[in-house]
Design a protein around this motif. Structure first.
Motif, PDB file in Angstrom:
ATOM      1  N   ILE A   1       0.772  -1.080   0.033  1.00  0.00           N
ATOM      2  CA  ILE A   1      -0.062   0.031  -0.161  1.00  0.00           C
ATOM      3  C   ILE A   1       0.936   1.020  -0.068  1.00  0.00           C
ATOM      4  O   ILE A   1       2.053   1.223   0.659  1.00  0.00           O
ATOM      5  CB  ILE A   1      -0.786  -0.034   1.343  1.00  0.00           C
ATOM      6  N   ALA A   2       0.635   2.102  -0.839  1.00  0.00           N
ATOM      7  CA  ALA A   2       1.294   3.595  -0.711  1.00  0.00           C
ATOM      8  C   ALA A   2       0.154   4.415  -0.230  1.00  0.00           C
ATOM      9  O   ALA A   2      -0.984   4.513  -0.554  1.00  0.00           O
ATOM     10  CB  ALA A   2       1.572   3.896  -2.087  1.00  0.00           C
ATOM     11  N   PHE A   3       0.737   5.116   0.949  1.00  0.00           N
ATOM     12  CA  PHE A   3      -0.302   6.147   1.365  1.00  0.00           C
ATOM     13  C   PHE A   3       0.392   7.816   1.384  1.00  0.00           C
ATOM     14  O   PHE A   3       1.541   8.073   1.734  1.00  0.00           O
ATOM     15  CB  PHE A   3      -0.169   5.785   3.076  1.00  0.00           C
ATOM     16  N   PHE A   4      -0.227   8.617   1.071  1.00  0.00           N
ATOM     17  CA  PHE A   4       0.131   9.926   0.743  1.00  0.00           C
ATOM     18  C   PHE A   4      -0.702  10.829   1.684  1.00  0.00           C
ATOM     19  O   PHE A   4      -1.806  10.970   1.657  1.00  0.00           O
ATOM     20  CB  PHE A   4      -0.053  10.437  -0.842  1.00  0.00           C
ATOM     21  N   HIS A   5       0.225  11.618   2.299  1.00  0.00           N
ATOM     22  CA  HIS A   5      -0.192  12.556   3.314  1.00  0.00           C
ATOM     23  C   HIS A   5       0.329  13.700   3.255  1.00  0.00           C
ATOM     24  O   HIS A   5       1.604  13.812   3.297  1.00  0.00           O
ATOM     25  CB  HIS A   5      -0.313  11.989   4.707  1.00  0.00           C
ATOM     26  N   ASP A   6      -0.322  14.836   3.145  1.00  0.00           N
ATOM     27  CA  ASP A   6       0.378  16.266   2.991  1.00  0.00           C
ATOM     28  C   ASP A   6       1.352  16.241   1.946  1.00  0.00           C
ATOM     29  O   ASP A   6       1.289  15.855   0.722  1.00  0.00           O
ATOM     30  CB  ASP A   6       1.052  16.605   4.267  1.00  0.00           C
ATOM     31  N   ALA A   7       2.767  16.414   2.359  1.00  0.00           N
ATOM     32  CA  ALA A   7       3.852  16.288   1.372  1.00  0.00           C
ATOM     33  C   ALA A   7       4.562  15.267   1.385  1.00  0.00           C
ATOM     34  O   ALA A   7       5.688  14.650   0.497  1.00  0.00           O
ATOM     35  CB  ALA A   7       4.842  17.397   1.637  1.00  0.00           C
ATOM     36  N   GLY A   8       4.285  14.360   2.298  1.00  0.00           N
ATOM     37  CA  GLY A   8       4.852  12.806   2.497  1.00  0.00           C
ATOM     38  C   GLY A   8       4.068  11.696   2.185  1.00  0.00           C
ATOM     39  O   GLY A   8       2.927  11.656   1.619  1.00  0.00           O
ATOM     40  N   ARG A   9       4.855  10.604   2.048  1.00  0.00           N
ATOM     41  CA  ARG A   9       4.073   9.229   1.807  1.00  0.00           C
ATOM     42  C   ARG A   9       4.758   8.060   2.634  1.00  0.00           C
ATOM     43  O   ARG A   9       5.928   8.430   2.960  1.00  0.00           O
ATOM     44  CB  ARG A   9       4.473   9.154   0.354  1.00  0.00           C
ATOM     45  N   ALA A  10       4.155   7.017   2.607  1.00  0.00           N
ATOM     46  CA  ALA A  10       4.416   5.828   3.296  1.00  0.00           C
ATOM     47  C   ALA A  10       4.528   4.642   2.489  1.00  0.00           C
ATOM     48  O   ALA A  10       3.136   4.727   1.610  1.00  0.00           O
ATOM     49  CB  ALA A  10       4.304   5.719   4.598  1.00  0.00           C
ATOM     50  N   HIS A  11       5.308   3.789   2.321  1.00  0.00           N
ATOM     51  CA  HIS A  11       5.091   2.354   1.569  1.00  0.00           C
ATOM     52  C   HIS A  11       4.964   1.475   2.543  1.00  0.00           C
ATOM     53  O   HIS A  11       5.902   0.999   3.373  1.00  0.00           O
ATOM     54  CB  HIS A  11       6.487   2.324   0.994  1.00  0.00           C
ATOM     55  N   LEU A  12       3.668   0.714   2.829  1.00  0.00           N
ATOM     56  CA  LEU A  12       3.226  -0.002   3.811  1.00  0.00           C
ATOM     57  C   LEU A  12       3.465  -1.606   3.205  1.00  0.00           C
ATOM     58  O   LEU A  12       2.798  -1.975   2.091  1.00  0.00           O
ATOM     59  CB  LEU A  12       2.108  -0.041   4.167  1.00  0.00           C
ATOM     60  N   GLU A  13       4.332  -2.524   3.879  1.00  0.00           N
ATOM     61  CA  GLU A  13       4.262  -3.731   3.459  1.00  0.00           C
ATOM     62  C   GLU A  13       3.546  -4.688   4.625  1.00  0.00           C
ATOM     63  O   GLU A  13       3.886  -4.346   5.788  1.00  0.00           O
ATOM     64  CB  GLU A  13       5.551  -4.502   3.405  1.00  0.00           C
ATOM     65  N   VAL A  14       2.254  -5.027   4.143  1.00  0.00           N
ATOM     66  CA  VAL A  14       1.539  -5.664   5.581  1.00  0.00           C
ATOM     67  C   VAL A  14       1.531  -7.033   5.650  1.00  0.00           C
ATOM     68  O   VAL A  14       1.456  -7.938   4.980  1.00  0.00           O
ATOM     69  CB  VAL A  14      -0.018  -5.252   4.911  1.00  0.00           C
ATOM     70  N   LYS A  15       1.808  -7.298   6.820  1.00  0.00           N
ATOM     71  CA  LYS A  15       1.892  -8.755   7.054  1.00  0.00           C
ATOM     72  C   LYS A  15       0.460  -8.847   8.308  1.00  0.00           C
ATOM     73  O   LYS A  15       0.615  -7.970   9.405  1.00  0.00           O
ATOM     74  CB  LYS A  15       2.980  -9.292   7.906  1.00  0.00           C
ATOM     75  N   SER A  16      -0.331  -9.766   8.132  1.00  0.00           N
ATOM     76  CA  SER A  16      -1.431 -10.051   9.114  1.00  0.00           C
ATOM     77  C   SER A  16      -1.551 -11.416   9.849  1.00  0.00           C
ATOM     78  O   SER A  16      -0.778 -12.407   9.454  1.00  0.00           O
ATOM     79  CB  SER A  16      -2.712  -9.622   8.254  1.00  0.00           C
ATOM     80  N   THR A  17      -2.102 -11.415  10.857  1.00  0.00           N
ATOM     81  CA  THR A  17      -2.451 -12.604  11.690  1.00  0.00           C
ATOM     82  C   THR A  17      -3.808 -12.311  12.460  1.00  0.00           C
ATOM     83  O   THR A  17      -4.271 -11.364  12.717  1.00  0.00           O
ATOM     84  CB  THR A  17      -1.198 -12.708  12.912  1.00  0.00           C
ATOM     85  N   THR A  18      -4.308 -13.518  12.874  1.00  0.00           N
ATOM     86  CA  THR A  18      -5.548 -13.629  13.676  1.00  0.00           C
ATOM     87  C   THR A  18      -4.826 -14.191  15.080  1.00  0.00           C
ATOM     88  O   THR A  18      -5.783 -14.225  15.971  1.00  0.00           O
ATOM     89  CB  THR A  18      -6.538 -14.690  13.215  1.00  0.00           C
ATOM     90  N   ARG A  19      -3.686 -14.352  15.189  1.00  0.00           N
ATOM     91  CA  ARG A  19      -3.039 -14.799  16.488  1.00  0.00           C
ATOM     92  C   ARG A  19      -2.758 -13.599  17.608  1.00  0.00           C
ATOM     93  O   ARG A  19      -2.577 -12.449  17.170  1.00  0.00           O
ATOM     94  CB  ARG A  19      -1.814 -15.413  16.347  1.00  0.00           C
ATOM     95  N   THR A  20      -2.771 -13.625  18.850  1.00  0.00           N
ATOM     96  CA  THR A  20      -2.656 -12.702  19.869  1.00  0.00           C
ATOM     97  C   THR A  20      -1.164 -12.942  20.321  1.00  0.00           C
ATOM     98  O   THR A  20      -0.765 -12.155  20.928  1.00  0.00           O
ATOM     99  CB  THR A  20      -3.702 -12.717  20.836  1.00  0.00           C
ATOM    100  N   GLY A  21      -0.713 -14.135  20.372  1.00  0.00           N
ATOM    101  CA  GLY A  21       0.656 -14.627  21.065  1.00  0.00           C
ATOM    102  C   GLY A  21       1.585 -14.844  20.271  1.00  0.00           C
ATOM    103  O   GLY A  21       2.664 -15.111  20.740  1.00  0.00           O
ATOM    104  N   ARG A  22       1.494 -14.735  18.828  1.00  0.00           N
ATOM    105  CA  ARG A  22       2.665 -14.903  18.061  1.00  0.00           C
ATOM    106  C   ARG A  22       2.426 -14.117  16.739  1.00  0.00           C
ATOM    107  O   ARG A  22       1.395 -14.135  16.252  1.00  0.00           O
ATOM    108  CB  ARG A  22       2.740 -16.740  17.794  1.00  0.00           C
TER     109      ARG A  22
END
Length: 229
Positions: A117-138
């Motif tokens: 995901i690329a996120f643009f805000h004001d004059a900046g941006r962030a490049h998000l590599e997303v890793k997901s889990t349904t776990r709470t302990g690992r």
């Protein structure tokens, strides 16, 4: 037998013992199965009930362990694909709904960016590599060589940890420091071999509550990684 697909397996080239073990691991899905990669790393670590099952089926511990590794890989890959896609989509929806920034879900067009995901805000941006889990302990993240290479040259790249509920809604969002990642990825030992992907077991204390690369306003609009007690 029909509920665990044993009847539908008639005519399979697999042995009856392997079909029954597959049904146990993939259909009955004992609770420890999701952590089988950590709990059982060799035939010597198999639970006694599995060894007994193997004896009854006429197979030794090595064959039971081999089937466990195969089944765990299938179950884990399918689950990671489902949870990964849900995490990306949920984060895109949340950022779009709660922030003024512009959101571009680039992984829907190509996996060549090295982030999702690329996120643009004001004059900046962030490049998000997303890793997901349904776990709470690992929290386990699989990182490709390409994603790591992009991280090393892209100051806007950040590994975002998304925790989802059982119904795949976002429960928490955090980030993993890039210096911790750089210190824990493998190194090539010679010129004729190179790593292509790696598994990172991220300790809970390493994950930061917010994704500050989004900007403070957007970061504070997302639920923190840590569960309030």
């Amino acid at each position: 037998m029909r509920e665990v697909d044993l009847l539908e397996s008639a005519g399979s080239v697999s042995s009856p013992a392997n079909l029954i073990l597959t049904a146990i691991f993939e259909k009955a899905a004992p609770a420890w199965m999701q952590d089988a990669d950590k709990l059982i790393r060799s035939p010597d670590e198999l639970p006694s009930d599995l060894l007994s099952a193997g004896d009854a089926l006429g197979v030794d511990a090595n064959e039971v362990f081999e089937q466990l590794v195969i089944s765990w890989g299938k179950v884990d890959t399918a689950r990671r694909e489902l949870v990964g896609a849900a995490g990306e989509a949920a984060l895109v929806a949340l950022l779009t709904e709660r922030t003024e920034g512009r959101v571009d879900h680039v992984s829907t067009r190509s996996d060549g960016f090295g982030y999702d995901i690329a996120f643009f805000h004001d004059a900046g941006r962030a490049h998000l590599e997303v890793k997901s889990t349904t776990r709470t302990g690992r929290f386990t993240a699989y990182l490709s060589r390409h994603e790591c290479s992009v991280m090393l040259r892209d100051a806007q790249w950040v590994l975002v940890a998304v925790r989802l509920t059982a119904s795949l809604d976002i429960a928490g969002v955090g980030s993993v420091p890039r210096d911790w990642i750089a210190a824990n990825v493998p190194s090539d030992s010679g010129p004729f071999g190179s790593w292509a992907s790696c598994k990172l077991e991220v300790p809970p204390e390493i994950i930061q509550d917010q994704v500050l690369q989004l900007g403070r306003e957007a970061a504070s609009s997302l639920p923190p990684w840590r569960i309030a007690r």
